[in-house]
Scaffold this motif. Structure first.
Motif, PDB file in Angstrom:
ATOM      1  N   ALA A 164       0.805  -1.224   0.000  1.00 52.08           N
ATOM      2  CA  ALA A 164       0.000   0.000   0.000  1.00 52.08           C
ATOM      3  C   ALA A 164       0.842   1.281   0.000  1.00 52.08           C
ATOM      4  N   PRO A 165       1.861   1.452   0.876  1.00 52.04           N
ATOM      5  CA  PRO A 165       2.648   2.692   0.850  1.00 52.04           C
ATOM      6  C   PRO A 165       3.362   2.902  -0.486  1.00 52.04           C
ATOM      7  N   THR A 166       3.862   1.821  -1.061  1.00 52.92           N
ATOM      8  CA  THR A 166       4.556   1.933  -2.355  1.00 52.92           C
ATOM      9  C   THR A 166       3.570   2.304  -3.458  1.00 52.92           C
ATOM     10  N   ARG A 167       2.430   1.670  -3.415  1.00 51.19           N
ATOM     11  CA  ARG A 167       1.400   1.961  -4.416  1.00 51.19           C
ATOM     12  C   ARG A 167       0.959   3.422  -4.323  1.00 51.19           C
ATOM     13  N   GLY A 168       0.802   3.913  -3.105  1.00 54.91           N
ATOM     14  CA  GLY A 168       0.387   5.303  -2.907  1.00 54.91           C
ATOM     15  C   GLY A 168       1.423   6.285  -3.402  1.00 54.91           C
ATOM     16  N   LEU A 169       2.712   5.976  -3.204  1.00 53.85           N
ATOM     17  CA  LEU A 169       3.764   6.880  -3.661  1.00 53.85           C
ATOM     18  C   LEU A 169       3.832   6.904  -5.187  1.00 53.85           C
ATOM     19  N   LEU A 170       3.735   5.725  -5.802  1.00 51.44           N
ATOM     20  CA  LEU A 170       3.860   5.646  -7.255  1.00 51.44           C
ATOM     21  C   LEU A 170       2.683   6.288  -7.981  1.00 51.44           C
ATOM     22  N   SER A 171       1.502   6.200  -7.387  1.00 47.93           N
ATOM     23  CA  SER A 171       0.322   6.774  -8.037  1.00 47.93           C
ATOM     24  C   SER A 171       0.069   8.211  -7.594  1.00 47.93           C
ATOM     25  N   GLY A 172       0.780   8.653  -6.542  1.00 46.80           N
ATOM     26  CA  GLY A 172       0.591  10.002  -6.016  1.00 46.80           C
ATOM     27  C   GLY A 172       1.750  10.923  -6.345  1.00 46.80           C
ATOM     28  N   PRO A 173       2.647  11.178  -5.367  1.00 50.71           N
ATOM     29  CA  PRO A 173       3.767  12.103  -5.626  1.00 50.71           C
ATOM     30  C   PRO A 173       4.672  11.649  -6.767  1.00 50.71           C
ATOM     31  N   GLY A 174       4.811  10.338  -6.932  1.00 48.28           N
ATOM     32  CA  GLY A 174       5.637   9.814  -8.002  1.00 48.28           C
ATOM     33  C   GLY A 174       7.117   9.826  -7.683  1.00 48.28           C
ATOM     34  N   LEU A 175       7.915   9.532  -8.698  1.00 49.12           N
ATOM     35  CA  LEU A 175       9.362   9.412  -8.548  1.00 49.12           C
ATOM     36  C   LEU A 175      10.061  10.451  -9.419  1.00 49.12           C
TER      37      LEU A 175
END
Length: 386
Positions: free
Chosen positions: A25-36
């Protein structure tokens, strides 16, 4: 996959792209939200933009088999290694969020990299702070020497250890121990050379009495570059370093004098460079290679005695001294760590060393540099084989 507003380089993934690949969940949220970020000083996530989200099994291909437990790991980026080094990919475990690295085009053997994307981005950010001497390293700006190096290394390692129970992966440990070494010498504002290398730095590293300092009588008339003459008199070079030994028994010979004395009546194997009387031998390296100084410009070169070929090596004697110091100091660090870096992650250590060398002397990266001794030396393997 999408990109944020113009001017931003953040890479984000849609829920559909993440699909079943990323369930953490935390990884999914970062990738779909703030991004890389597209890239940092040490790594890039641009393969996501180029290839999309790929499993290791899809990306690796080739004749070898990918272990079943690794097939589903996701290739999301690459380490930004110096030019000429193999690219090492960053792999994401979509179920746990853990990150590892591996080479794609050989049987993958993943190595620990970071516990999560958040941790990885934090590691990259503090490494950039060190590079720019800002943020938590701003107080070190304008300071140089072994004490500054030790403090920068201590701060960076402490930042890496935060929230990791002190278990810092080899890549980041190498970064914390090697990258701050660029702070041992400041810019050459007074010397007329690239760096200001205090004599005490060499004395502390190699030992008192083991640094050769030359006298005017040691210089041939064709050594006319005054900043170089001053450096050799006042700061000097180590008598013995990694693969290097200085000429200290006789006055420094020109290349013509050296070849004539060593080969006698047999003469040189091929025609010497036209300006060989302006080329001065400082000492020897391994494999019939001499370390040569251009007496007119102060540039440092290598001369292959069998092939009679010249190659650029260092901008001047100050960056040569730094290189010899760095190679010796890295070996001291590795011995202190019981060879953990050279055993577990030599290639990552070599990348950190080359980055540090290139930071203070861009010679290896110049278009006219077709072959570079120090670069090839570090690519060969651990120091035990050098």
């Amino acid at each position: 996959m999408s990109r944020t507003d113009a001017g931003s380089t953040a890479i984000t993934l849609t829920e559909a792209e993440l699909d079943r690949h990323v369930t953490h969940a935390p990884t999914r949220g970062l990738l779909s939200g703030p991004g890389l970020p597209d890239r940092t000083d040490v790594l890039t996530f641009s393969p996501l933009r180029t290839h999309g989200l790929r499993t290791l099994a899809d990306a690796a291909g080739g004749p070898f088999q990918v272990a079943e437990e690794l097939r589903g790991r996701l290739v999301i980026g690459e380490l930004l290694n110096p030019a000429g080094m193999r690219p090492e990919s960053i792999l994401l475990d979509g179920a746990t969020g853990e990150l590892t690295t591996a080479y794609l085009f050989e049987p993958p053997e993943p190595r620990p990299f970071a516990a999560s994307l958040d941790t990885l981005l934090r590691f990259a950010a503090v490494t950039e702070e060190l590079t720019g001497l800002r943020g938590r390293f701003a107080s070190l700006a304008g300071q140089y020497g072994p004490t500054t190096v030790a403090e920068a290394s201590r701060r960076l390692l402490a930042l890496f250890e935060r929230g990791t129970d002190g278990r810092v992966p080899p890549y980041w440990k190498a970064a914390a121990l090697i990258r701050p070494l660029a702070l041992v010498a400041g810019p050459g504002t007074e010397s007329g050379l690239t760096l200001e290398v205090p004599a005490r730095v060499l004395d502390q590293e190699f030992g008192h009495g083991r640094v050769a300092r030359f006298e005017e009588v040691d210089f041939p008339a064709t050594l006319t570059h005054e900043p170089t003459r001053r450096f050799l008199r006042q700061t000097g070079l180590p008598e013995e370093a990694v693969l290097f030994h200085a000429d200290t028994d006789v006055p420094l010979p020109t290349l013509r004098e050296y070849v004539t004395d060593t080969r006698g009546d047999t003469g040189p194997p091929r025609e010497l460079p036209a300006h060989c009387d302006h080329l001065i031998r400082l000492g020897g390296l391994a494999e019939d290679t001499s370390l040569i100084l251009d007496g007119r410009t102060g540039a440092v070169l290598t001369f292959n005695e069998r092939e009679a070929t010249l190659h650029t090596l260092n901008t001047d004697v100050s960056t040569l001294a730094f290189t010899l110091w760095l190679l010796h100091h890295e070996r001291t660090i590795d011995e202190h760590l019981n060879h953990a870096l050279t055993t577990d992650a030599y290639d990552q250590l070599a990348a950190a060393m080359l980055h540090t060398l290139n930071t203070l002397d861009p010679t290896p990266t110049l278009p006219e540099t077709t072959w570079h001794y120090w670069t090839e030396l570090l690519r060969q393997g651990p120091h035990e084989t050098l």
